[in-house]
Design a protein around this motif. Structure first.
Motif, PDB file in Angstrom:
ATOM      1  N   THR A  77      66.105  80.342  21.764  1.00 11.13           N
ATOM      2  CA  THR A  77      67.329  79.560  21.902  1.00 11.13           C
ATOM      3  C   THR A  77      67.772  79.408  23.338  1.00 11.13           C
ATOM      4  OG1 THR A  77      68.649  81.569  21.554  1.00 11.13           O
ATOM      5  CG2 THR A  77      68.112  80.234  19.607  1.00 11.13           C
ATOM      6  N   ASP A  85      69.377  81.693  25.153  1.00  9.83           N
ATOM      7  CA  ASP A  85      70.593  82.436  25.447  1.00  9.83           C
ATOM      8  C   ASP A  85      70.329  83.657  26.329  1.00  9.83           C
ATOM      9  OD1 ASP A  85      71.907  80.632  23.838  1.00  9.83           O
ATOM     10  OD2 ASP A  85      71.669  81.873  22.040  1.00  9.83           O
ATOM     11  N   ASP A 139      72.025  88.114  29.936  1.00 12.99           N
ATOM     12  CA  ASP A 139      72.823  87.114  29.234  1.00 12.99           C
ATOM     13  C   ASP A 139      73.039  85.949  30.192  1.00 12.99           C
ATOM     14  OD1 ASP A 139      74.497  85.619  27.733  1.00 12.99           O
ATOM     15  OD2 ASP A 139      76.071  87.133  27.499  1.00 12.99           O
ATOM     16  N   LEU A 140      72.472  84.790  29.876  1.00 11.70           N
ATOM     17  CA  LEU A 140      72.552  83.654  30.786  1.00 11.70           C
ATOM     18  C   LEU A 140      73.946  83.047  30.846  1.00 11.70           C
ATOM     19  CD1 LEU A 140      69.188  81.813  30.071  1.00 11.70           C
ATOM     20  CD2 LEU A 140      69.742  83.396  31.894  1.00 11.70           C
ATOM     21  N   GLU A 141      74.790  83.345  29.880  1.00 13.05           N
ATOM     22  CA  GLU A 141      76.140  82.804  29.910  1.00 13.05           C
ATOM     23  C   GLU A 141      76.980  83.481  30.992  1.00 13.05           C
ATOM     24  OE1 GLU A 141      78.984  80.080  28.739  1.00 13.05           O
ATOM     25  OE2 GLU A 141      76.909  80.265  28.070  1.00 13.05           O
ATOM     26  N   THR A 142      76.812  84.792  31.125  1.00 12.81           N
ATOM     27  CA  THR A 142      77.581  85.558  32.114  1.00 12.81           C
ATOM     28  C   THR A 142      76.738  86.016  33.296  1.00 12.81           C
ATOM     29  OG1 THR A 142      77.153  87.620  30.913  1.00 12.81           O
ATOM     30  CG2 THR A 142      79.120  86.359  30.302  1.00 12.81           C
ATOM     31  N   HIS A 183      63.443  76.914  31.126  1.00 12.06           N
ATOM     32  CA  HIS A 183      64.368  77.097  30.005  1.00 12.06           C
ATOM     33  C   HIS A 183      63.934  76.224  28.831  1.00 12.06           C
ATOM     34  CE1 HIS A 183      68.166  77.078  27.728  1.00 12.06           C
ATOM     35  NE2 HIS A 183      68.442  78.205  28.365  1.00 12.06           N
ATOM     36  N   LYS A 223      67.097  73.367  28.701  1.00 13.46           N
ATOM     37  CA  LYS A 223      67.836  72.870  29.854  1.00 13.46           C
ATOM     38  C   LYS A 223      66.893  72.676  31.040  1.00 13.46           C
ATOM     39  CE  LYS A 223      72.032  75.413  28.570  1.00 13.46           C
ATOM     40  NZ  LYS A 223      73.020  76.423  29.027  1.00 13.46           N
ATOM     41  N   SER A 283      68.571  75.054  38.971  1.00 12.38           N
ATOM     42  CA  SER A 283      69.111  74.206  37.914  1.00 12.38           C
ATOM     43  C   SER A 283      69.758  72.978  38.547  1.00 12.38           C
ATOM     44  CB  SER A 283      70.118  74.966  37.042  1.00 12.38           C
ATOM     45  OG  SER A 283      71.231  75.364  37.820  1.00 12.38           O
ATOM     46  N   ASN A 302      78.294  80.291  17.624  1.00 12.18           N
ATOM     47  CA  ASN A 302      77.997  79.044  18.315  1.00 12.18           C
ATOM     48  C   ASN A 302      78.750  77.925  17.619  1.00 12.18           C
ATOM     49  OD1 ASN A 302      76.994  76.975  19.788  1.00 12.18           O
ATOM     50  ND2 ASN A 302      74.824  77.327  19.295  1.00 12.18           N
ATOM     51  N   ARG A 324      72.316  87.893  16.443  1.00 15.58           N
ATOM     52  CA  ARG A 324      73.290  88.129  17.490  1.00 15.58           C
ATOM     53  C   ARG A 324      73.052  89.505  18.073  1.00 15.58           C
ATOM     54  NH1 ARG A 324      78.967  86.282  14.554  1.00 15.58           N
ATOM     55  NH2 ARG A 324      78.439  84.079  14.240  1.00 15.58           N
TER      56      ARG A 324
END
Length: 530
Positions: A96, A98, A113-116, A383, A386, A403, A458, A472
């Motif tokens: 995914t 993430d 964690d790619l979000e943070t 990725h 993305k 990116s 999500n 998760r």
């Protein structure tokens, strides 16, 4: 008789020269969108003018994403982030996108964690350099292999070792089955590859061949011994599963590509495709394109036939060559290569150079050379959804991320915020700015707190796929488990601070390597004013 111009006496004209023949291309909808996007970028029109330009082309139902140029970028342009936890040697995205798994020199596996851009989990069980990482389809299990002659299957639900398998040689790389996380294939150093099944308490191993069987029934003894010595020098250096998991694609030290049946464990097809050792094999998500990186300074892409058909004849299998990517001027070698998320681009890291190359696979042309830190990049991964690239620096071990730099969108801060091109008269609602009693406001606030808010789900409902239950990863609140020892320093009693990039060394603990620098005190003379 009078001759006019080139007309002859008989009245006939000389034959006209042949006109050049132009090849008529048939473009897919994706290609037509790329051509349209290139025309829009070339004109550099404003948003309003772009809409008029699209209408002039007869395009009325156009996706609104075409209005934003940066959203149409299919490949990264600039380095946007750098993360570090020890000295990383390999990285791998989950399905995914993430999380990003990285393997370190000391044998530790770090989940980012790619979000943070923070460390989500740390797995310790190896003692040597991590050579490869592979995620399961559901994202719960992670397979790591190292030079310490073993592979570990981790359960990320609690970070424990699900299974551990030891071999008799260091592991080049190990790949999980795309459908079953209890099966994986491993390429070993100076040993034959193995297919391992850990479904039962005692693992089942099957030795896979690296060369086809020879028909030496009528050959004499010296010929058989010669063939045996030649076959012993063939070793498998890279191995991947096909999209369905029914076959294995293996690259050897002699530049041969073998297709192995995962059920019968026999080679059904073998062909020499490179002039050196094959180091990397990658498949697109559909499994129809194959990327091969070898030590002959050439990256190749191939078309993979459908191997799942019932009437498959091994004698009719063909893997046609699509493109060759190489630097004819500098004659560079390639450390690692990867497909883009859509398979339209090929990215590679260079040997003894700090630049990353990106080619367009449709035409085979170079579209971008990414610049970043002045160090050589090793393993590179794209990725899965993305335009984002992650690569490991060979000198510092940092993970550099490239990116697309997107502009700020104020509408993301307030759901009711709307960007307008010109002033619009605002009509005030009847009770919009009314003053309410404090008790009523407090009651509304308490009622809102009783609502259950899902902060881990999500909103789009995406997951690993419709056929796989989403997983998760549990949140860790322990600082020691979620961050590296090298990332925090103790500045006082119970006080920690994050170490800056200038404070980081080559990963050696305190007391090893270079001695600490001595502080020099400079004395300044002060003059008194009289």
């Amino acid at each position: 008789m009078e001759v006019r111009g080139r007309q002859s006496a008989t009245g006939s004209r000389p034959p006209t020269p042949p006109q050049p023949q132009y090849h008529q291309h048939t473009f897919s909808p994706r290609d037509r969108g790329s051509i349209l996007y290139a025309r829009l970028r070339k004109k550099r029109l404003r948003k309003k003018d772009r809409q008029e330009f699209l209408k002039s082309l007869g395009i009325t139902n156009m996706n609104l994403l075409l209005a934003e140029d940066y959203l149409l970028q299919d490949y990264p342009e600039h380095i946007t982030n750098t993360i570090r936890s020890g000295h990383s040697t390999c990285v791998r995205f989950n399905r995914t996108g993430d999380f990003l798994a990285s393997g370190r020199v000391d044998g530790t596996v770090v989940i980012w964690d790619l979000e943070t851009m923070g460390v989500a989990r740390k797995l310790r069980g190896h003692s040597k350099n991590i050579t490869s990482l592979s995620w399961s389809r559901c994202g719960r299990y992670l397979l790591s292999a190292c030079q310490g002659w073993k592979a570990i299957l981790w359960d990320l639900q609690d970070g424990s070792k699900y299974r551990e398998v030891r071999f008799r040689a260091p592991v080049y790389g190990a790949e999980l089955h795309p459908m079953h996380h209890h099966q994986f294939a491993a390429a070993l150093f100076e040993e034959q590859p193995m297919l391992v099944d850990v479904t039962d308490p005692f693992e089942v191993r099957h030795i896979l061949p690296s060369v086809e069987k020879r028909s030496d029934d009528g050959a004499d003894t010296p010929t058989k011994e010669k063939h045996a010595k030649e076959d012993a020098r063939h070793m498998t250096t890279a191995i991947v599963y096909t999209a369905t998991g029914e076959h294995l694609l293996a690259g050897t030290t002699k530049g041969r590509l073998n297709i192995i049946d995962a059920t019968t464990h026999e080679i059904i097809y073998s062909e020499k495709i490179a002039g050196g050792v094959i180091t990397t094999l990658r498949l697109t998500e559909s499994g129809k394109e194959l990327l091969v990186n070898a030590q002959d300074r050439t990256i190749r892409t191939f078309k993979v036939p459908d191997l799942t058909s019932a009437d498959l004849d091994p004698d009719t299998i063909q893997i046609p060559l699509e493109h060759k990517f190489q630097d004819l001027v500098n004659r560079l070698s390639w450390n690692h290569a990867a497909f883009s998320s859509t398979g339209e681009y090929v990215a590679a890291s260079t040997f003894n150079n700090h630049e990353l190359y990106i080619w367009e696979r449709g035409h085979g042309s170079l579209v971008r050379m990414l610049e970043g830190p002045k160090e050589e990049q090793g393993v590179i991964e794209w990725h899965p959804h993305k335009p984002l690239l992650a690569a490991c620096g060979l000198e510092t071990g940092r993970i550099n991320i490239w990116s697309v730099t997107s502009p700020q969108r104020w509408s993301a801060l307030a759901p009711d915020f709307v960007e307008v091109e010109e002033n619009v008269e605002y009509i005030e609602k009847e009770d919009e700015f009314d003053i309410h009693p404090h008790e009523e406001i407090q009651k509304r606030r308490l009622d809102a707190e009783d609502e259950d808010v899902d902060v881990l789900g999500n909103a789009e409902g995406g997951g690993a796929g419709g056929d796989v239950a989403p997983f998760r990863m549990p949140v860790l609140f322990n600082l020691g488990e979620s961050d590296s020892e090298e990332e925090f320093v103790n500045v006082g009693l119970g006080t920690l601070r994050r170490k800056s990039p200038d404070d980081q060394d080559d990963g050696a603990p305190v007391g090893e390597g270079k001695p600490p620098a001595k502080k020099t005190v400079t004395q300044r003379t002060r003059t008194r004013k009289r």
